[in-house]
Design an enzyme around this catalytic site. Structure first.
Site, PDB file in Angstrom:
ATOM      1  N   PHE A 137       3.518  -2.116  -6.900  1.00 49.86           N
ATOM      2  CA  PHE A 137       3.356  -0.926  -6.065  1.00 49.86           C
ATOM      3  C   PHE A 137       2.076  -1.066  -5.263  1.00 49.86           C
ATOM      4  O   PHE A 137       1.006  -1.293  -5.828  1.00 49.86           O
ATOM      5  CB  PHE A 137       3.301   0.357  -6.905  1.00 49.86           C
ATOM      6  CG  PHE A 137       3.228   1.588  -6.037  1.00 49.86           C
ATOM      7  CD1 PHE A 137       4.379   2.129  -5.470  1.00 49.86           C
ATOM      8  CD2 PHE A 137       2.004   2.177  -5.738  1.00 49.86           C
ATOM      9  CE1 PHE A 137       4.309   3.242  -4.634  1.00 49.86           C
ATOM     10  CE2 PHE A 137       1.931   3.291  -4.902  1.00 49.86           C
ATOM     11  CZ  PHE A 137       3.083   3.823  -4.355  1.00 49.86           C
ATOM     12  N   ASP A 222      -4.922  -6.041  -5.921  1.00 48.05           N
ATOM     13  CA  ASP A 222      -4.849  -4.599  -5.706  1.00 48.05           C
ATOM     14  C   ASP A 222      -5.306  -3.942  -7.005  1.00 48.05           C
ATOM     15  O   ASP A 222      -4.554  -3.871  -7.974  1.00 48.05           O
ATOM     16  CB  ASP A 222      -3.408  -4.213  -5.349  1.00 48.05           C
ATOM     17  CG  ASP A 222      -3.221  -2.701  -5.211  1.00 48.05           C
ATOM     18  OD1 ASP A 222      -4.116  -1.938  -5.627  1.00 48.05           O
ATOM     19  OD2 ASP A 222      -2.166  -2.291  -4.687  1.00 48.05           O
ATOM     20  N   LYS A 251      -8.073   5.225  -5.718  1.00 47.30           N
ATOM     21  CA  LYS A 251      -7.918   6.201  -6.816  1.00 47.30           C
ATOM     22  C   LYS A 251      -9.235   6.708  -7.447  1.00 47.30           C
ATOM     23  O   LYS A 251      -9.743   7.726  -7.050  1.00 47.30           O
ATOM     24  CB  LYS A 251      -6.978   5.641  -7.878  1.00 47.30           C
ATOM     25  CG  LYS A 251      -5.531   5.548  -7.364  1.00 47.30           C
ATOM     26  CD  LYS A 251      -4.513   5.504  -8.471  1.00 47.30           C
ATOM     27  CE  LYS A 251      -3.133   5.856  -7.974  1.00 47.30           C
ATOM     28  NZ  LYS A 251      -2.361   4.744  -7.429  1.00 47.30           N
TER      29      LYS A 251
HETATM   30  C1  LIG Z   1      -1.667   4.459  -6.144  1.00 48.02           C
HETATM   31  C2  LIG Z   1      -1.639   3.051  -5.749  1.00 48.02           C
HETATM   32  C3  LIG Z   1      -1.655   2.664  -4.398  1.00 48.02           C
HETATM   33  C4  LIG Z   1      -1.559   3.661  -3.267  1.00 48.02           C
HETATM   34  O1  LIG Z   1      -2.699   4.446  -3.160  1.00 48.02           O
HETATM   35  P1  LIG Z   1      -2.682   5.722  -2.164  1.00 48.02           P
HETATM   36  O2  LIG Z   1      -4.102   6.218  -2.264  1.00 48.02           O
HETATM   37  O3  LIG Z   1      -1.670   6.676  -2.698  1.00 48.02           O
HETATM   38  O4  LIG Z   1      -2.333   5.237  -0.819  1.00 48.02           O
HETATM   39  C5  LIG Z   1      -1.705   1.321  -4.101  1.00 48.02           C
HETATM   40  N1  LIG Z   1      -1.730   0.403  -5.077  1.00 48.02           N
HETATM   41  C6  LIG Z   1      -1.717   0.728  -6.382  1.00 48.02           C
HETATM   42  C7  LIG Z   1      -1.771  -0.342  -7.418  1.00 48.02           C
HETATM   43  C8  LIG Z   1      -1.656   2.067  -6.766  1.00 48.02           C
HETATM   44  O5  LIG Z   1      -1.596   2.383  -8.058  1.00 48.02           O
END
Ligand SMILES: *Cc1c(COP(=O)(O)O)cnc(C)c1O
Length: 397
Positions: A137, A222, A251
């Site tokens: 994700f 990420d 986050k």
């Molecule tokens: C939540 C998340 C995102 C997206 O972040 P947003 O601030 O909602 O755009 C991207 N990568 C990972 C691994 C996430 O958990």
């Protein structure tokens, strides 16, 4: 307003992208939340791994108030003191020596994707393809849903941007095969979050790094969810003794104030030159001040020891619970990023826990996810386990 009044206005005026929302939370302190009707909850979700210091942490609240009285926003055309101090502090905590700031995770990943492509274009050897993992994700923009290896996030949004391909997570041979000469970067979560809290084999990330080195490919981690102490280290990849070329954070970075960041090596940063990327709000005085306070607390000596110790205790109690309930297939994760894979769909269990005053959530259809504030204590874990055990019993799981 009470919950029913808030719900009525929501249903009338807010586009329904989130389904039936279960709560209207209006106040928080530490690991405790209260809804609009005054009911109290124990927070084991932290706004999906965001409020890692607990709600309204005094150091962050103070930083927000102080900065709000001084200066909330100026353009990135000017130097911004809290932003440069944040970049310096982040650089003392990891491999990255250069930073770009934005508003959230998807934007941070967009920046990383753009940087990786520019890096190769600038060298005169365009290698635009990005390899990502199935079940990953990476966000909800068009490029990041395409990077996200889950068709359910992509369906109906075609045409999708070109230049992404997918491999099975935790499969080195598959990645080896995928690294054709058009590939410029590999983008991975060190452990997968939304895809079901999946932890790779201990040697996987080091093998990925080796492959990227031998084929001259940039490695992007990420760490939007896994970063900021969530797994018991400041960044999850630090458990593995492996460093990427580029990292993305968001986050938990400002404990709830919107901010995202992309960090990288000096070499990778050379892909961007003036005018190539920008963000109006990115790292503005307010969000950067909140992030500075947040990172200072997380990286203070001793803070992450709690996350590690309570995390271990949480795992131990969950594994015990798993021996008593056949409905639990597996307990996995790291630090305070915990997935409980069930035999059945997770939704009724989340509802039962909520009724009993415990907030947690799913990670995919069958995985219960706990990502509590890192300040949670063993006494809270005991309460969660008691409620979880009772709920599993009632469901006959
Ligand atoms: C939540 C998340 C995102 C997206 O972040 P947003 O601030 O909602 O755009 C991207 N990568 C990972 C691994 C996430 O958990």
């Amino acid at each position: 307003m009470n919950t029913d009044e808030i719900k009525a206005l929501n249903d009338q005026y807010v586009i329904n992208t989130y389904g039936a929302r279960k709560l209207a939370l209006t106040r928080g302190e530490g690991v405790t939340l209260w809804d609009a009707d005054g009911k109290e909850y124990l927070d084991c979700f932290a706004g999906i791994a965001v409020t890692n210091l607990g709600h309204c942490h005094p150091a962050v609240t103070e930083a927000i108030c102080e900065q709000a009285r001084k200066l909330v926003h100026v353009s990135n055309l000017y130097y911004i003191e809290p932003q440069v101090r944040l970049a310096e502090l982040l650089s003392t905590q990891c491999f990255a020596t250069k930073w770009f700031f934005c508003n959230g995770g998807a934007e941070a990943n967009e920046a990383a994707i753009k940087l990786a492509r520019r890096y190769w274009a600038q060298k005169g050897t365009p290698r635009g393809t990005i390899v990502t993992a199935e079940q990953s994700f990476h966000g909800r923009t068009l490029a990041t849903i395409t990077a996200t290896g889950q068709p359910k996030y992509q369906q109906g949004f075609e045409p999708l941007p070109k230049g992404f391909k997918y491999v099975l997570f935790n499969d080195v041979a598959a990645l080896d095969q995928a690294l054709t000469p058009d590939v410029g970067a590999v983008l991975l979560e060190p452990l997968q979050g939304e895809g079901g809290v999946r932890v790779p084999d201990p040697e996987y990330l080091a093998q990925v790094r080796q492959l990227c080195d031998s084929k001259n490919v940039l490695l992007i981690f990420d760490e939007v969810q896994t970063g900021m102490g969530r797994t018991g280290r400041f960044l999850a990849h630090q458990h593995y003794g492996v460093t990427p070329d580029i990292i993305t954070l968001a986050k938990g970075l400002a404990n709830g104030v919107p901010i995202g960041a992309m960090g990288c090596t000096d070499d990778a940063a050379s892909g961007f030159s003036p005018g190539m990327h920008a963000c109006t709000f990115g790292g503005n005085p307010l969000s950067a001040a909140a992030a500075l306070a947040t990172v200072s607390v997380i990286t203070a000596p001793g803070f992450l020891e709690n996350a590690r110790a309570v995390g271990e205790y949480f795992f131990q109690r969950l594994r015990e619970t798993a021996t008593q309930h056949t409905g639990i297939a597996e307990v996995r994760g790291m630090g305070l990023m915990i997935g409980v894979e069930l035999q059945e769909a997770v939704a009724p269990l989340v509802d039962k826990l909520l009724e009993a005053g415990i907030i947690c959530g799913p990670a995919g259809p069958k995985v219960l996810r706990f990502v509590p504030p890192l300040i949670i204590g063993a006494e809270h874990v005991d309460r969660v386990i008691a409620v979880l055990s009772a709920a599993l019993g009632e469901l006959g799981w």
